[in-house]
Design an enzyme around this catalytic site. Structure first.
Site, PDB file in Angstrom:
ATOM      1  N   GLU A   1     -13.298  11.203  -9.542  1.00 43.36           N
ATOM      2  CA  GLU A   1     -13.012  12.407 -10.308  1.00 43.36           C
ATOM      3  C   GLU A   1     -11.589  12.417 -10.864  1.00 43.36           C
ATOM      4  O   GLU A   1     -11.067  13.471 -11.227  1.00 43.36           O
ATOM      5  CB  GLU A   1     -13.231  13.647  -9.425  1.00 43.36           C
ATOM      6  CG  GLU A   1     -14.668  13.789  -8.945  1.00 43.36           C
ATOM      7  CD  GLU A   1     -14.864  15.027  -8.080  1.00 43.36           C
ATOM      8  OE1 GLU A   1     -13.863  15.546  -7.574  1.00 43.36           O
ATOM      9  OE2 GLU A   1     -16.016  15.448  -7.936  1.00 43.36           O
TER      10      GLU A   1
ATOM     11  N   HIS B   1      -4.334  -0.722  -4.063  1.00 40.73           N
ATOM     12  CA  HIS B   1      -5.755  -1.034  -3.883  1.00 40.73           C
ATOM     13  C   HIS B   1      -6.489  -0.771  -5.211  1.00 40.73           C
ATOM     14  O   HIS B   1      -7.600  -0.248  -5.240  1.00 40.73           O
ATOM     15  CB  HIS B   1      -6.376  -0.175  -2.768  1.00 40.73           C
ATOM     16  CG  HIS B   1      -5.712  -0.324  -1.441  1.00 40.73           C
ATOM     17  ND1 HIS B   1      -5.991  -1.359  -0.571  1.00 40.73           N
ATOM     18  CD2 HIS B   1      -4.771   0.435  -0.831  1.00 40.73           C
ATOM     19  CE1 HIS B   1      -5.263  -1.220   0.527  1.00 40.73           C
ATOM     20  NE2 HIS B   1      -4.505  -0.146   0.385  1.00 40.73           N
TER      21      HIS B   1
ATOM     22  N   SER C   1       0.842  -1.192   0.000  1.00 39.70           N
ATOM     23  CA  SER C   1       0.000   0.000   0.000  1.00 39.70           C
ATOM     24  C   SER C   1       0.885   1.254   0.000  1.00 39.70           C
ATOM     25  O   SER C   1       1.607   1.496  -0.957  1.00 39.70           O
ATOM     26  CB  SER C   1      -0.967  -0.032   1.183  1.00 39.70           C
ATOM     27  OG  SER C   1      -1.928   0.983   1.092  1.00 39.70           O
TER      28      SER C   1
END
Length: 290
Positions: free
Chosen positions: A166, A190, A148
């Site tokens: 967005e 992720h 991560s």
């Protein structure tokens, strides 16, 4: 310069043997994916001294370091890697502490946990700890493993902000400098689970030389010689190649407006597939044409 170390970047939610949370002794032997094929097992197998390697868990990115560190120690212990400990650096001055620097020098593997990659780079960037880390990676049989935030921070350029919904509006993706272990790529994590493909699209269209790497959860890349990549783990790796982009409206639109891109190339890797950063050639391990 040939890189002597290995880089293992993981998209988050790495399998740490969550089956062991209950019925510890009874259920532990059942999870063959963890014990034989899991990413942490691969980290151990690739390390200099295998189960006897000195492994340091770096929890700097995490807001819950006292919880996450012991989870990794327990998981690695189930894989018979008991020479492990946690280094929690919470302030920049700690990254110059002689004891911490000596522990880094003696490590065969460092495992950077998830959390906030901007916290990680702002605390460690430009410190003695960072300098030693880069030197060991470039010149020793050493592994940098990051999941991560620890993966996102590994590259020279790093995404640190940008919503999934967005991400193809101009200016929504924020980029800064990472830890600089690998050039010409940018890493997002992720990736499949949080729908972040637009973040890589915007990043790559702004600099098509950079290869976008999207890592699914419990999925990663083993990178050797700084150039040869192998997919590991249970999910997918998405690569975004902008070298053949034919057109875009990027410089013609205002901030916040949608971006158009023509001819953006993507590749999808699963376990054991490989990709060469020099030739940009992908090899599918179980190709139907072989």
């Amino acid at each position: 310069m040939k890189i002597q170390g290995k880089l293992i970047i993981i998209g988050g939610a790495v399998d740490k043997g969550s089956f062991t949370e209950t019925n510890l002794d009874r259920d532990a032997p059942k999870n063959l994916n963890f014990f034989e094929e899991g990413i942490l097992k691969r980290v151990i197998n690739e390390s200099k001294n295998k189960e006897f390697s000195r492994i340091e868990i770096i929890t700097t990115a995490s807001k819950i370091p006292l919880e996450i560190g012991p989870e990794y120690i327990k998981a690695l212990g189930y894989l018979n890697a008991h020479n492990t400990d946690v280094i929690n650096i919470e302030r920049r001055e700690q990254a110059s502490d002689p004891e911490i620097l000596e522990r880094l020098r003696n490590a065969d593997v460092v495992m950077f946990t998830g959390g906030d990659q901007l916290r990680l780079t702002s605390i460690l960037g430009g410190t003695l700890f960072h300098d030693i880390l880069l030197d060991k990676y470039r010149n020793e049989n050493f592994i940098y493993a990051g999941t991560s935030a620890g993966a996102a921070a590994a590259s020279n350029n790093m995404i640190y902000q940008g919503s999934s919904s967005e991400s193809l509006l101009k200016g929504e993706v924020k980029i800064t400098s990472g830890l600089g272990l690998i050039d010409d790529v940018i890493i997002d994590t992720h990736f499949v689970q949080r729908g972040r493909i637009g973040r890589l699209f915007q990043t790559v269209v702004g600099n098509p030389k950079v290869l976008g790497i999207g890592l699914g959860e419990d999925t990663g890349l083993l990178i050797t010689n700084g150039r040869q990549m192998e997919a590991i783990g249970s999910g997918l790796v998405i690569l975004v190649d902008g070298r053949e982009i034919k057109d875009t409206n990027l410089t013609q639109i205002e901030m916040g407006q949608p971006i158009s891109i023509s001819h953006l190339v993507t590749h999808v890797l699963s376990k054991y597939d490989t990709f060469d950063l020099d030739t940009f050639k992908m090899t599918i391990k179980s190709s139907q044409y072989v």
